[in-house]
Design an enzyme around this catalytic site. Sequence first.
Site, PDB file in Angstrom:
ATOM      1  N   LYS A   1       0.878  -1.192   0.000  1.00 10.84           N
ATOM      2  CA  LYS A   1       0.000   0.000   0.000  1.00 10.84           C
ATOM      3  C   LYS A   1       0.900   1.223   0.000  1.00 10.84           C
ATOM      4  O   LYS A   1       2.006   1.184   0.539  1.00 10.84           O
ATOM      5  CB  LYS A   1      -0.868   0.018   1.266  1.00 10.84           C
ATOM      6  CG  LYS A   1      -2.118   0.858   1.137  1.00 10.84           C
ATOM      7  CD  LYS A   1      -3.238   0.072   0.496  1.00 10.84           C
ATOM      8  CE  LYS A   1      -4.460   0.914   0.229  1.00 10.84           C
ATOM      9  NZ  LYS A   1      -5.596   0.053  -0.162  1.00 10.84           N
TER      10      LYS A   1
ATOM     11  N   ASP B   1      -7.030   4.286  -4.459  1.00  7.90           N
ATOM     12  CA  ASP B   1      -7.667   4.120  -3.148  1.00  7.90           C
ATOM     13  C   ASP B   1      -8.288   5.492  -2.850  1.00  7.90           C
ATOM     14  O   ASP B   1      -8.540   6.273  -3.783  1.00  7.90           O
ATOM     15  CB  ASP B   1      -6.640   3.694  -2.080  1.00  7.90           C
ATOM     16  CG  ASP B   1      -7.290   3.200  -0.777  1.00  7.90           C
ATOM     17  OD1 ASP B   1      -7.777   2.064  -0.756  1.00  7.90           O
ATOM     18  OD2 ASP B   1      -7.333   3.963   0.201  1.00  7.90           O
TER      19      ASP B   1
HETATM   20  P1  NDP Z   1     -13.002   7.682  -2.596  1.00  9.05           P
HETATM   21  O1  NDP Z   1     -11.907   8.661  -2.454  1.00  9.05           O
HETATM   22  O2  NDP Z   1     -13.619   7.472  -3.929  1.00  9.05           O
HETATM   23  O3  NDP Z   1     -14.177   8.000  -1.569  1.00  9.05           O
HETATM   24  C1  NDP Z   1     -13.937   8.054  -0.215  1.00  9.05           C
HETATM   25  C2  NDP Z   1     -15.243   8.392   0.486  1.00  9.05           C
HETATM   26  O4  NDP Z   1     -15.075   8.187   1.879  1.00  9.05           O
HETATM   27  C3  NDP Z   1     -15.650   9.852   0.322  1.00  9.05           C
HETATM   28  O5  NDP Z   1     -17.041   9.947   0.372  1.00  9.05           O
HETATM   29  C4  NDP Z   1     -14.994  10.502   1.530  1.00  9.05           C
HETATM   30  O6  NDP Z   1     -15.598  11.714   1.939  1.00  9.05           O
HETATM   31  C5  NDP Z   1     -15.203   9.438   2.581  1.00  9.05           C
HETATM   32  N1  NDP Z   1     -14.144   9.558   3.580  1.00  9.05           N
HETATM   33  C6  NDP Z   1     -12.819   9.460   3.375  1.00  9.05           C
HETATM   34  N2  NDP Z   1     -12.139   9.657   4.505  1.00  9.05           N
HETATM   35  C7  NDP Z   1     -13.081   9.901   5.446  1.00  9.05           C
HETATM   36  C8  NDP Z   1     -13.014  10.172   6.817  1.00  9.05           C
HETATM   37  N3  NDP Z   1     -11.834  10.259   7.451  1.00  9.05           N
HETATM   38  N4  NDP Z   1     -14.186  10.338   7.498  1.00  9.05           N
HETATM   39  C9  NDP Z   1     -15.383  10.258   6.850  1.00  9.05           C
HETATM   40  N5  NDP Z   1     -15.497  10.008   5.533  1.00  9.05           N
HETATM   41  C10 NDP Z   1     -14.370   9.837   4.851  1.00  9.05           C
HETATM   42  O7  NDP Z   1     -12.394   6.306  -2.030  1.00  9.05           O
HETATM   43  P2  NDP Z   1     -12.889   4.811  -2.279  1.00  9.05           P
HETATM   44  O8  NDP Z   1     -14.364   4.767  -2.427  1.00  9.05           O
HETATM   45  O9  NDP Z   1     -12.032   4.215  -3.327  1.00  9.05           O
HETATM   46  O10 NDP Z   1     -12.454   4.115  -0.891  1.00  9.05           O
HETATM   47  C11 NDP Z   1     -13.339   3.983   0.217  1.00  9.05           C
HETATM   48  C12 NDP Z   1     -12.859   2.850   1.100  1.00  9.05           C
HETATM   49  O11 NDP Z   1     -12.823   1.628   0.353  1.00  9.05           O
HETATM   50  C13 NDP Z   1     -11.454   3.004   1.684  1.00  9.05           C
HETATM   51  O12 NDP Z   1     -11.414   2.407   2.953  1.00  9.05           O
HETATM   52  C14 NDP Z   1     -10.596   2.181   0.720  1.00  9.05           C
HETATM   53  O13 NDP Z   1      -9.395   1.747   1.330  1.00  9.05           O
HETATM   54  C15 NDP Z   1     -11.538   1.025   0.453  1.00  9.05           C
HETATM   55  N6  NDP Z   1     -11.284   0.247  -0.756  1.00  9.05           N
HETATM   56  C16 NDP Z   1     -11.217   0.832  -1.986  1.00  9.05           C
HETATM   57  C17 NDP Z   1     -11.013   0.050  -3.109  1.00  9.05           C
HETATM   58  C18 NDP Z   1     -11.039   0.618  -4.470  1.00  9.05           C
HETATM   59  O14 NDP Z   1     -10.962  -0.153  -5.416  1.00  9.05           O
HETATM   60  N7  NDP Z   1     -11.163   1.917  -4.660  1.00  9.05           N
HETATM   61  C19 NDP Z   1     -10.794  -1.396  -2.999  1.00  9.05           C
HETATM   62  C20 NDP Z   1     -10.982  -1.923  -1.671  1.00  9.05           C
HETATM   63  C21 NDP Z   1     -11.189  -1.107  -0.606  1.00  9.05           C
HETATM   64  P3  NDP Z   1     -14.852  13.116   1.664  1.00  9.05           P
HETATM   65  O15 NDP Z   1     -15.035  13.379   0.221  1.00  9.05           O
HETATM   66  O16 NDP Z   1     -15.529  14.092   2.543  1.00  9.05           O
HETATM   67  O17 NDP Z   1     -13.407  12.902   2.051  1.00  9.05           O
HETATM   68  O1  2IT Z   2      -7.826  -1.697  -0.756  1.00  9.90           O
HETATM   69  C1  2IT Z   2      -7.802  -2.158  -1.907  1.00  9.90           C
HETATM   70  O2  2IT Z   2      -7.944  -3.367  -2.143  1.00  9.90           O
HETATM   71  C2  2IT Z   2      -7.599  -1.225  -3.018  1.00  9.90           C
HETATM   72  N1  2IT Z   2      -7.531  -0.028  -2.799  1.00  9.90           N
HETATM   73  C3  2IT Z   2      -7.441  -1.736  -4.411  1.00  9.90           C
HETATM   74  C4  2IT Z   2      -6.051  -2.239  -4.638  1.00  9.90           C
HETATM   75  C5  2IT Z   2      -5.725  -2.628  -6.043  1.00  9.90           C
HETATM   76  O3  2IT Z   2      -4.549  -2.940  -6.246  1.00  9.90           O
HETATM   77  O4  2IT Z   2      -6.582  -2.630  -6.929  1.00  9.90           O
END
Ligand code: NDP
Ligand code: 2IT
Length: 457
Positions: free
Chosen positions: A135, A175
């Site tokens: 990561k 992420d």
């Molecule tokens: P995005 O940046 O697209 O969206 C993040 C969302 O979470 C936004 O709505 C943001 O609000 C909110 N958020 C972020 N930090 C905080 C915080 N500290 N408190 C409250 N709300 C918060 O990210 P993703 O949707 O890609 O990721 C969301 C989660 O999913 C993370 O935990 C990530 O690690 C996990 N994940 C993502 C993957 C992927 O493929 N993208 C794969 C697997 C897991 P704001 O705009 O106000 O910051």
């Molecule tokens: O937390 C996760 O699994 C991700 N942000 C996606 C990682 C990836 O390599 O696609």
Amino acid sequence: MQMHRTSVTDHVDLEGFMEGVARRNPGQSEFIQAVREVAEDIFDFIEDKVEYHEAQILRRIAEPDRVVSFRVCWEDDNGSIRVNRGYRVQNNNAIGPYKGGIRFHPSVNESILKFLAFEQTFKNALTGLPMGGGKGGANFNPKGKSVNEIMRFCQSFMTELYRHIGANVDVPAGDIGVGAREIGFMFGQYKRITNAWEGVLTGKGLEYGGSLIRPEATGYGAVYFLENMVKTRGRDLAGVTAVISGSGNVATHAAEKITQLGGKVVTLSDSEGFIHDPDGIGLEKIQWVKDHKTHRRGRISQYAEEFKGATFHGDRARPWAVPCDVAMPCATQNELNGEDARTLVKNGCFAVSEGANMPTDLEGVHVFKDAQLLYAPGKASNAGGVAVSGLEMSQNSERRSWKESELQQLLRDIMDGIHDRCLEYGRKSDDYVDYVKGANIAGFKKVADAMLAFGVV
Ligand code: NDP
Ligand code: 2IT
């Protein structure tokens, strides 16, 4: 080969092990939390497995192969010089190249990235694809930055990162705060520095080696996992009321899939608060959220101005007190605590599938398990994203692009496979399935057995 072996009686117990982890990682609360959650299950599992003790496998997995930290210097639109801290944590590459996302958020620090890289190691093993765990990220806040500033930041970040990654070495992706646009800027800089086109990042645009359904994969996969869990109780998602947190990539695609399967999503959130729409956040409204967030960098509060009947709850309020059948935390770590978990249970929620990484704190996890909820930890339920990243790597190596129908089927199959592995290792004697235990043991076993094969390295 004869190797020196420590005596089996030298084993420390769980608390002794955790004391060591805390001593070696002072102040890194998220990392210590993630290790404890895994160690609680692994200690039971390896109790009678001498070879894992002798080779100190858990201790080795909980010590990243390396942590790289570097300065990221860039110029903002006013000509001021800005300095951020970038990282890449390469946790374990026993079963494949390091693989895992990059996070740009002001909260990013070594503890958070070490917890994410540790979790990623188990998650990637669970997918069945050959990927190790890593990561990275930076404490850079993309909010309020111009596109040019983001581009300059990404280029500067990659100017250091490029020497640590490679298609067979370490393959980052997106992420929080890193989507297709940022991946494009970073990929362009990598290519420019190395003069090589290689599949060094995933989540790329379709024009330059990206895979179909990668943007949807995490959210859709988390709903497929939820569907598999509720099936074990003879139910489906038609007619369920769902509470979802977050409004980014994972949350919006989870909402889309729940809706397509006949459920009603009533909340979304961001770091300022949540919106509650009792009429349901249907597909058109979800599309509005996606456009609003991506193109206009909007806040979720504006949803309540746009759609009648919806209310915004500010002061960083979270949606867990809204009554629901199923809940999906899809924002960030530790966004759902013990009290929130008790509220969900009290309101009749019967299934929780995590889209985010470690969104439920340790107390919350125990509340869910004690109440025998169907509860899937992120390392199992959100693995669809990295799984399709793995498929993007395969397509890049093959130099071809697979059809959407093939990828949809593979995503389904992979999520089904993870669910099966959780059942295999997580089924309790009273027929309750402990998905946390199942995911931890299945993920651990694969990585551990590979490490045993390598001897002491
Ligand atoms: P995005 O940046 O697209 O969206 C993040 C969302 O979470 C936004 O709505 C943001 O609000 C909110 N958020 C972020 N930090 C905080 C915080 N500290 N408190 C409250 N709300 C918060 O990210 P993703 O949707 O890609 O990721 C969301 C989660 O999913 C993370 O935990 C990530 O690690 C996990 N994940 C993502 C993957 C992927 O493929 N993208 C794969 C697997 C897991 P704001 O705009 O106000 O910051
Ligand atoms: O937390 C996760 O699994 C991700 N942000 C996606 C990682 C990836 O390599 O696609």
